[in-house]
Motif scaffolding. Structure first.
Motif: not given
Length: 157
Positions: A133-137
């Motif tokens: 999720a952090i990578t995508v955000l």
């Protein structure tokens, strides 16, 4: 009614941080979980600027600034001017902060084992989901997603 993402995340943080905070109390420590990224960074690197600490700890610079101020007030850190113009502030563990490290490291190991146990009890590891999720955000921020969603729900004139 299904809770929103923000509500779920806040509740998850409350559940995790509350338990971690209690583990420090149980170990006889007066210590806040929010200090851990800074303590870990300074345990590996003797001193750092606020910007370096933010990067090493994986937190924002304002969060690093606030956390360092709290930790300095509690006597865990020393902050001194560095550099030719004195604008850079170097942060390092105080003797009190350094003395606390062995107990903290024992708590961190127990917390890691508990996190591994949580990951094992889930159909997919929470730590992997959060990292994804952090990578995508980081690639497409949530604010951008909100703006795009807002355009879709506005009535056309």
């Amino acid at each position: 009614m299904k809770q929103g993402l923000g509500t779920q995340l806040r509740h998850l943080i409350e559940l995790l941080d509350g338990a971690v905070q209690q583990s420090y109390v149980d170990a006889g420590l007066d210590y806040r979980p929010r200090y851990t990224p800074v303590m870990r960074a300074l345990a590996q690197q003797q001193s750092a600027t606020i910007g370096e600490l933010a990067e090493l700890a994986g937190i924002t610079q304002p969060a690093a600034t606030q956390t360092v101020a709290l930790m300095k007030k509690e006597g865990l850190l020393l902050v001194a001017a560095d550099g030719a113009d004195g604008r850079q502030r170097m942060v390092r563990l105080s003797p009190q902060g350094a003395a606390l490290l062995p107990q903290l490291q024992a708590c961190w190991k127990a917390t890691k084992r508990a996190a591994d146990s949580l990951d094992a009890d889930l159909p997919f590891p929470l730590s992997d989901c959060l990292a994804q999720a952090i990578t995508v955000l980081e690639q497409r921020p949530f604010g951008e997603r909100i703006r795009a969603a807002t355009k879709k729900v506005r009535p056309t004139p």
